[in-house]
Design a protein around this motif. Structure first.
Motif, mmCIF file in Angstrom:
data_model
loop_
_atom_site.group_PDB
_atom_site.id
_atom_site.type_symbol
_atom_site.label_atom_id
_atom_site.label_comp_id
_atom_site.label_asym_id
_atom_site.label_seq_id
_atom_site.Cartn_x
_atom_site.Cartn_y
_atom_site.Cartn_z
ATOM 1 N N ALA A 174 0.839 -1.204 0.000
ATOM 2 C CA ALA A 174 0.000 0.000 0.000
ATOM 3 C C ALA A 174 0.869 1.247 0.000
ATOM 4 N N ASP A 175 1.913 1.247 0.808
ATOM 5 C CA ASP A 175 2.851 2.370 0.842
ATOM 6 C C ASP A 175 4.068 1.951 1.667
ATOM 7 N N PRO A 176 5.272 2.079 1.112
ATOM 8 C CA PRO A 176 6.470 1.644 1.842
ATOM 9 C C PRO A 176 6.765 2.481 3.092
ATOM 10 N N ARG A 177 6.042 3.570 3.290
ATOM 11 C CA ARG A 177 6.250 4.392 4.489
ATOM 12 C C ARG A 177 5.491 3.855 5.700
ATOM 13 N N PHE A 178 4.688 2.800 5.517
ATOM 14 C CA PHE A 178 4.086 2.112 6.656
ATOM 15 C C PHE A 178 5.158 1.234 7.291
ATOM 16 N N SER A 179 5.294 1.326 8.593
ATOM 17 C CA SER A 179 6.285 0.538 9.319
ATOM 18 C C SER A 179 5.568 -0.382 10.306
ATOM 19 N N PHE A 180 5.605 -1.675 10.031
ATOM 20 C CA PHE A 180 4.949 -2.651 10.888
ATOM 21 C C PHE A 180 5.702 -2.707 12.215
ATOM 22 N N GLN A 181 5.024 -2.433 13.321
ATOM 23 C CA GLN A 181 5.668 -2.353 14.632
ATOM 24 C C GLN A 181 5.586 -3.647 15.431
ATOM 25 N N GLU A 182 4.361 -4.178 15.570
ATOM 26 C CA GLU A 182 4.204 -5.395 16.370
ATOM 27 C C GLU A 182 2.868 -6.061 16.069
ATOM 28 N N ALA A 183 2.775 -7.310 16.476
ATOM 29 C CA ALA A 183 1.536 -8.073 16.352
ATOM 30 C C ALA A 183 1.456 -9.004 17.553
ATOM 31 N N LYS A 184 0.286 -9.021 18.160
ATOM 32 C CA LYS A 184 0.099 -9.927 19.296
ATOM 33 C C LYS A 184 -1.352 -10.363 19.358
ATOM 34 N N GLN A 185 -1.541 -11.541 19.889
ATOM 35 C CA GLN A 185 -2.881 -12.073 20.073
ATOM 36 C C GLN A 185 -3.141 -12.161 21.574
ATOM 37 N N PRO A 186 -4.022 -11.306 22.092
ATOM 38 C CA PRO A 186 -4.313 -11.355 23.524
ATOM 39 C C PRO A 186 -4.863 -12.724 23.926
ATOM 40 N N ALA A 187 -4.510 -13.156 25.107
ATOM 41 C CA ALA A 187 -4.979 -14.442 25.624
ATOM 42 C C ALA A 187 -6.502 -14.491 25.591
ATOM 43 N N GLY A 188 -7.034 -15.570 25.068
ATOM 44 C CA GLY A 188 -8.470 -15.775 25.024
ATOM 45 C C GLY A 188 -9.186 -15.095 23.865
ATOM 46 N N SER A 189 -8.454 -14.389 23.025
ATOM 47 C CA SER A 189 -9.068 -13.689 21.901
ATOM 48 C C SER A 189 -8.799 -14.419 20.594
ATOM 49 N N THR A 190 -9.755 -14.351 19.695
ATOM 50 C CA THR A 190 -9.519 -14.894 18.352
ATOM 51 C C THR A 190 -8.899 -13.834 17.446
ATOM 52 N N LEU A 191 -8.950 -12.581 17.887
ATOM 53 C CA LEU A 191 -8.406 -11.479 17.089
ATOM 54 C C LEU A 191 -6.996 -11.118 17.531
ATOM 55 N N TRP A 192 -6.239 -10.591 16.610
ATOM 56 C CA TRP A 192 -4.906 -10.089 16.877
ATOM 57 C C TRP A 192 -4.948 -8.569 16.917
ATOM 58 N N ILE A 193 -3.939 -7.986 17.535
ATOM 59 C CA ILE A 193 -3.735 -6.543 17.503
ATOM 60 C C ILE A 193 -2.410 -6.309 16.794
ATOM 61 N N MET A 194 -2.502 -5.634 15.648
ATOM 62 C CA MET A 194 -1.301 -5.319 14.865
ATOM 63 C C MET A 194 -1.141 -3.805 14.839
ATOM 64 N N THR A 195 0.060 -3.347 15.114
ATOM 65 C CA THR A 195 0.318 -1.912 15.155
ATOM 66 C C THR A 195 1.298 -1.548 14.046
ATOM 67 N N VAL A 196 0.903 -0.536 13.283
ATOM 68 C CA VAL A 196 1.701 -0.046 12.168
ATOM 69 C C VAL A 196 1.889 1.457 12.381
ATOM 70 N N GLN A 197 3.075 1.946 12.111
ATOM 71 C CA GLN A 197 3.332 3.376 12.261
ATOM 72 C C GLN A 197 3.562 4.008 10.886
ATOM 73 N N TRP A 198 3.064 5.231 10.738
ATOM 74 C CA TRP A 198 3.247 5.987 9.495
ATOM 75 C C TRP A 198 4.558 6.759 9.602
ATOM 76 N N GLU A 199 5.461 6.496 8.676
ATOM 77 C CA GLU A 199 6.780 7.142 8.672
ATOM 78 C C GLU A 199 6.889 8.212 7.599
ATOM 79 N N GLY A 200 5.775 8.591 7.006
ATOM 80 C CA GLY A 200 5.795 9.568 5.915
ATOM 81 C C GLY A 200 5.877 11.001 6.400
ATOM 82 N N GLN A 201 5.849 11.929 5.402
ATOM 83 C CA GLN A 201 5.866 13.379 5.542
ATOM 84 C C GLN A 201 7.250 13.865 5.659
#
Length: 168
Positions: free
Chosen positions: A141-168
């Motif tokens: 989508a854009d190389p200025r996105f920086s993938f920071q972390e991904a984790k799946q909280p205990a007991g959840s089927t969903l993950w939390i993924m954090t991406v930071q915008w490095e643009g501008q």
């Protein structure tokens, strides 16, 4: 958004339905303000369902996330259970529509499914993505996105993924 002091800029929730995630976050963080976006009929029906004790900090806005993001300079954009429903083409389009709204170091938090089971990917949903798929699509989508972390909280089927915008 200019009307908010730096420390109280809103979190943007795209496709937020009834605002349940924002309400839960508002209960945990007393200085958090959020804007929930969804289609106009959803916004009209749902905004009255926000708990009264946090209703003053949760706003609703009609928005189609396949168009340019109108809320500029939020600290965080939360995409909860949205992107897994879309093919790569539209996933990338949704992310690119965020780009013009992002300030440097803004976070995109994705709360969604991450498939770790090849059988599930083949049989259940052709859009289930593994963690590497998620990372690669942000970079596409854009190389200025920086993938920071991904984790799946205990007991959840969903993950939390954090991406930071490095643009501008």
């Amino acid at each position: 958004m200019d009307k908010y002091p730096k420390s109280e800029e809103p979190t943007e929730t795209v496709g937020g339905s009834e605002g349940q995630a924002c309400a839960a976050l508002a209960h945990e963080f007393s200085n958090l303000e959020s804007i929930v976006q969804d289609f106009q009929p959803v916004v009209n029906q749902r905004k009255s369902r926000v708990p009264a004790d946090v209703a003053g900090r949760i706003m609703f806005m009609a928005h189609d996330f396949l168009t340019e993001q109108p809320v500029r300079n939020a600290d965080v954009y939360l995409l909860r259970q949205i992107l897994h429903n879309w093919s790569d083409k539209y996933y990338i389009r949704i992310l690119r529509h965020l780009v013009t709204a992002l300030k440097t170091a803004a976070k995109i938090v994705v709360n969604d499914n991450v498939s770790t089971d090849l059988t599930m990917k083949v049989l259940q949903n052709p859009h289930e993505r593994g963690l590497d798929d998620w990372k690669n699509l942000f970079k596409t989508a854009d190389p200025r996105f920086s993938f920071q972390e991904a984790k799946q909280p205990a007991g959840s089927t969903l993950w939390i993924m954090t991406v930071q915008w490095e643009g501008q």
